[in-house]
Write an enzyme that holds these catalytic residues in place. Structure first.
Site, PDB file in Angstrom:
ATOM      1  N   ASP A  13      55.638   8.231  16.458  1.00 48.95           N
ATOM      2  CA  ASP A  13      54.997   7.592  15.444  1.00 48.95           C
ATOM      3  C   ASP A  13      53.797   8.792  15.351  1.00 48.95           C
ATOM      4  O   ASP A  13      53.046   9.145  16.363  1.00 48.95           O
ATOM      5  CB  ASP A  13      54.181   6.410  15.733  1.00 48.95           C
ATOM      6  CG  ASP A  13      55.228   5.454  15.930  1.00 48.95           C
ATOM      7  OD1 ASP A  13      56.234   5.308  15.242  1.00 48.95           O
ATOM      8  OD2 ASP A  13      54.937   4.563  16.841  1.00 48.95           O
ATOM      9  N   ASP A  52      56.787  12.614  20.713  1.00 47.39           N
ATOM     10  CA  ASP A  52      56.130  11.503  20.245  1.00 47.39           C
ATOM     11  C   ASP A  52      56.873  11.161  19.083  1.00 47.39           C
ATOM     12  O   ASP A  52      57.542  12.104  18.338  1.00 47.39           O
ATOM     13  CB  ASP A  52      54.759  11.588  20.297  1.00 47.39           C
ATOM     14  CG  ASP A  52      54.235  10.317  19.698  1.00 47.39           C
ATOM     15  OD1 ASP A  52      54.682   9.113  20.145  1.00 47.39           O
ATOM     16  OD2 ASP A  52      53.223  10.221  19.152  1.00 47.39           O
ATOM     17  N   ASP A  77      50.526  13.356  18.971  1.00 49.51           N
ATOM     18  CA  ASP A  77      49.457  13.526  17.990  1.00 49.51           C
ATOM     19  C   ASP A  77      48.205  12.996  18.556  1.00 49.51           C
ATOM     20  O   ASP A  77      47.074  12.793  18.055  1.00 49.51           O
ATOM     21  CB  ASP A  77      49.687  12.930  16.494  1.00 49.51           C
ATOM     22  CG  ASP A  77      50.008  11.454  16.699  1.00 49.51           C
ATOM     23  OD1 ASP A  77      50.808  10.894  17.494  1.00 49.51           O
ATOM     24  OD2 ASP A  77      49.173  10.682  16.092  1.00 49.51           O
TER      25      ASP A  77
END
Length: 228
Positions: free
Chosen positions: A44, A42, A177
């Site tokens: 961000d 990922d 996240d």
């Protein structure tokens, strides 16, 4: 039209990035005998400091409004927590990441760029950036590509996957996240490695789920475990 013109400048006006045979930046011809891995990472909150970038720009734009310190962040959706603080703050929060230059100006999280470059050079390892653009698409998709070129180099543009549903992407590992990644595929092919962020560090994970505390954590061991 503006987005298309901007993208053409980034990727090279008048030439296709695929003009040469497809070049995987992560292939080493002296392959090891281990299993070949496809690692999805990922952007961000994993490579780019979304939370820190948001808070800095939010406080600059709305200095008289209340804010949530990073240590008090709870829940993946920033706008939801700000809306709980005061109803009008939800839209104010959203306006920050919808603004021009938000994504391109995010700082890299410590060690992330270096880890990706090392990972990409590993034998039998294919690395892709798997990221979800926001629906307000005027700036976000272009700036995500621009961020990758700025911090990881032009060749890494070949490794970018933009998708709103990560469950349909095939891989062995997804480092992300977001605690709950849902989509049309109830059983994605990848194992979700939860990357620790301010909004999820208080969560208890199930015995079957693994965390990566930061890029200083032993991410190499996580990859090696999947080769067994």
């Amino acid at each position: 039209m503006v987005l298309l013109l901007a993208a053409s400048r980034l990727l090279g006006r008048g030439r296709s990035p695929l003009r040469d045979p497809f070049k995987r930046i992560c292939v080493n011809m002296s392959s090891s005998s281990g299993k070949r891995l496809r690692v999805l990472v990922d952007m961000d909150g994993v490579l780019a400091d979304f939370e820190g970038g948001f808070l800095k720009k939010y406080r600059a734009r709305y200095p008289d409004d209340p804010h949530i310190p990073l240590e008090d962040r709870r829940g993946f959706w920033v706008s939801t927590q700000y809306g709980q603080l005061r109803s009008d703050l939800c839209e104010k929060a959203i306006s920050i990441w919808q603004s021009k230059d938000f994504f391109i100006e995010l700082e890299p999280l410590p060690g992330g760029v270096e880890a990706l470059k090392e990972m990409a050079k590993m034998d039998d390892t294919d690395v892709f950036l798997c990221t979800s653009p926001i629906k307000h698409y005027e700036h976000c998709p272009y700036e995500k590509y621009a961020w990758v070129e700025k911090h990881l180099g032009h060749d890494f543009l070949e490794q970018v996957i933009l998708t709103r549903d990560k469950t349909v992407i095939t891989g062995d590992l997804l480092i992300d996240d977001k605690p709950d990644i849902l989509g049309v595929e109830p059983e994605p092919t990848w194992e979700h490695i939860l990357f620790t962020a301010c909004h999820n560090k208080h969560l208890s994970v199930s015995p079957s789920q693994r965390r990566l505390l930061s890029w200083a954590d032993d991410w190499r061991a996580v990859l090696d475990s999947k080769r067994q």
